[in-house]
Design an enzyme around this catalytic site. Structure first.
Site, PDB file in Angstrom:
ATOM      1  N   GLU A 129       0.832  -1.202   0.000  1.00 11.31           N
ATOM      2  CA  GLU A 129       0.000   0.000   0.000  1.00 11.31           C
ATOM      3  C   GLU A 129       0.871   1.258   0.000  1.00 11.31           C
ATOM      4  O   GLU A 129       0.583   2.227  -0.685  1.00 11.31           O
ATOM      5  CB  GLU A 129      -0.928   0.022   1.223  1.00 11.31           C
ATOM      6  CG  GLU A 129      -2.219  -0.722   1.004  1.00 11.31           C
ATOM      7  CD  GLU A 129      -2.268  -2.000   1.815  1.00 11.31           C
ATOM      8  OE1 GLU A 129      -1.223  -2.680   1.925  1.00 11.31           O
ATOM      9  OE2 GLU A 129      -3.356  -2.315   2.323  1.00 11.31           O
ATOM     10  N   GLU A 130       1.945   1.213   0.816  1.00 14.73           N
ATOM     11  CA  GLU A 130       2.818   2.385   0.923  1.00 14.73           C
ATOM     12  C   GLU A 130       3.354   2.787  -0.455  1.00 14.73           C
ATOM     13  O   GLU A 130       3.332   3.956  -0.845  1.00 14.73           O
ATOM     14  CB  GLU A 130       3.977   2.064   1.884  1.00 14.73           C
ATOM     15  CG  GLU A 130       5.015   3.157   1.928  1.00 14.73           C
ATOM     16  CD  GLU A 130       5.983   3.045   3.110  1.00 14.73           C
ATOM     17  OE1 GLU A 130       5.665   2.349   4.091  1.00 14.73           O
ATOM     18  OE2 GLU A 130       7.052   3.665   3.029  1.00 14.73           O
ATOM     19  N   ARG A 131       3.830   1.793  -1.192  1.00 13.58           N
ATOM     20  CA  ARG A 131       4.448   2.110  -2.489  1.00 13.58           C
ATOM     21  C   ARG A 131       3.411   2.532  -3.516  1.00 13.58           C
ATOM     22  O   ARG A 131       3.646   3.437  -4.317  1.00 13.58           O
ATOM     23  CB  ARG A 131       5.241   0.905  -2.982  1.00 13.58           C
ATOM     24  CG  ARG A 131       6.511   0.731  -2.179  1.00 13.58           C
ATOM     25  CD  ARG A 131       7.139  -0.603  -2.368  1.00 13.58           C
ATOM     26  NE  ARG A 131       8.306  -0.737  -1.506  1.00 13.58           N
ATOM     27  CZ  ARG A 131       8.740  -1.875  -1.001  1.00 13.58           C
ATOM     28  NH1 ARG A 131       8.100  -2.995  -1.271  1.00 13.58           N
ATOM     29  NH2 ARG A 131       9.793  -1.911  -0.226  1.00 13.58           N
TER      30      ARG A 131
END
Ligand code: FAD
Length: 320
Positions: free
Chosen positions: A241-243
């Site tokens: 999700e972060e990327r």
């Protein structure tokens, strides 16, 4: 990627928020090196923007990742990187593992208030000697009865000076580096936590970043997310999700940079013509626009494939 009317309604909500609540203050907040994160998050929470993909039973909207992507993209209309980064940390970096694998107690205590904007979260993975090489992190959580005693430090932690909790990656055994880690949710007002002064960054200055020190911080083991020793796997999943968020968030800001450059090149006259009338400048700008379109396509493609089922708690790749 096909966007529905609901996607467009969400896009408008986020864009209106950026225009009214963020952009008028960007210069002041970037200069100050901070922004009123609890106030801004409370407003975002009221609009539901902090819980787009989170389960409805904890106050989220329960939508699929494509809606998160739209919000991340639209936050890129902000005239600074710091405030969107702080929001992305809350929605897509420090809460996905709690939502996916956390106990009901963890979800009620930390996830629900993160969705309403009553709590600010941060994610503690990087250390002075371990950034890309996550397996090499050294912070330790040693079992002591029903508790852990945490010692170590985390570097570059966004939101940390004003955060209410941290989702912390720590070594809970002497096993191999990919099997000795656990994710633990730690309230930031716990005794034994201290900070470096704010790190003086080149950009994204309105988001506060600091180094955190843990000195015999006692934490109940029930604040661990999921099973002991699965923290590395969970963090790798959380990085998805972060990327994705990071990629989606820069599309509009990159487009804005190119648009502003085109505007300048059209206005600026040299040797009797606009800079834009030089073919070499046309070529360079077209190359940049093509790179942005490639980024957009590469970002939409995995988001399209990310179904609700894949993001559900039952999707545990290391068991298959
Ligand atoms: C503004 C900001 C906010 C941040 N917020 C957070 C946060 O909230 N929480 C958190 O945990 N961390 C945070 N970080 C840390 C960030 O995740 C790390 O900076 C990142 O993981 C890289 O680690 P590093 O800085 O130690 O660089 P290194 O890992 O030392 O890498 C240095 C360079 O070497 C390259 N490199 C490394 N390994 C390889 C390899 N195997 N092959 C080829 N090249 C390689 C890297 O691409 C990079 O260019 C933040 C960083 C910044 C700058």
């Amino acid at each position: 990627m096909k966007f529905t009317e609901e996607h467009e309604a969400l896009r408008k909500t986020v864009r209106d928020f950026v225009e009214k609540e963020i952009n008028p203050h960007c210069d002041e907040w970037e200069e100050a090196g901070e922004f009123p994160i609890h106030d801004v998050f409370k407003k975002l929470g009221k609009l539901g923007i902090l819980g787009i993909q989170k389960p409805e039973e904890y106050g989220g909207m329960g939508l699929d990742y494509s809606y998160n992507l739209v919000a991340a993209e639209e936050l890129g209309m902000a005239h600074c990187g710091g405030v969107p980064l702080a929001v992305g940390v809350q929605t897509d970096m420090c809460t996905p593992a709690i939502a996916r694998f956390g106990s009901d107690e963890l979800k009620r205590t930390f996830l629900a208030p993160a969705i309403t904007g009553d709590m600010v979260g941060c994610i503690g993975v990087s250390e002075v000697g371990a950034g890309s090489d996550v397996a090499n992190t050294k912070t330790v959580a040693r079992a002591d009865g029903d508790d852990y005693i945490i010692n170590g430090s985390k570097m570059w932690i966004t939101n940390s000076p004003k955060a209410d909790f941290i989702c912390l990656l720590a070594n809970t055994s002497d096993d191999k580096p990919h099997k000795n880690k656990s994710l633990i949710v730690v309230p930031m007002n716990s005794p034994g936590i201290s900070f470096s002064p704010h790190l003086n960054k080149l950009g994204m200055r309105s988001s506060e970043t600091a180094q955190i020190f843990f000195d015999d911080v006692r934490m109940p083991q029930r604040y661990r997310i999921g099973a002991e020793g699965t923290g590395f796997m969970m963090q790798m999943l959380q990085f998805q999700e972060e990327r994705m968020w990071g990629a989606a968030n820069v599309i509009k800001s990159l487009e804005n940079c190119v648009d502003k450059t085109i505007e300048y090149c059209r206005e600026r006259k040299t040797f009797g013509q606009s800079l834009l009338d030089n073919q070499v400048i046309h070529f360079r700008l077209a190359e940049l626009q093509t790179e942005i379109e490639a980024l957009r396509a590469l970002t939409y493609q995995p988001a399209n494939c990310t179904s609700k089922a894949r993001m559900s708690p039952s999707w545990r790749p290391w068991r298959s």
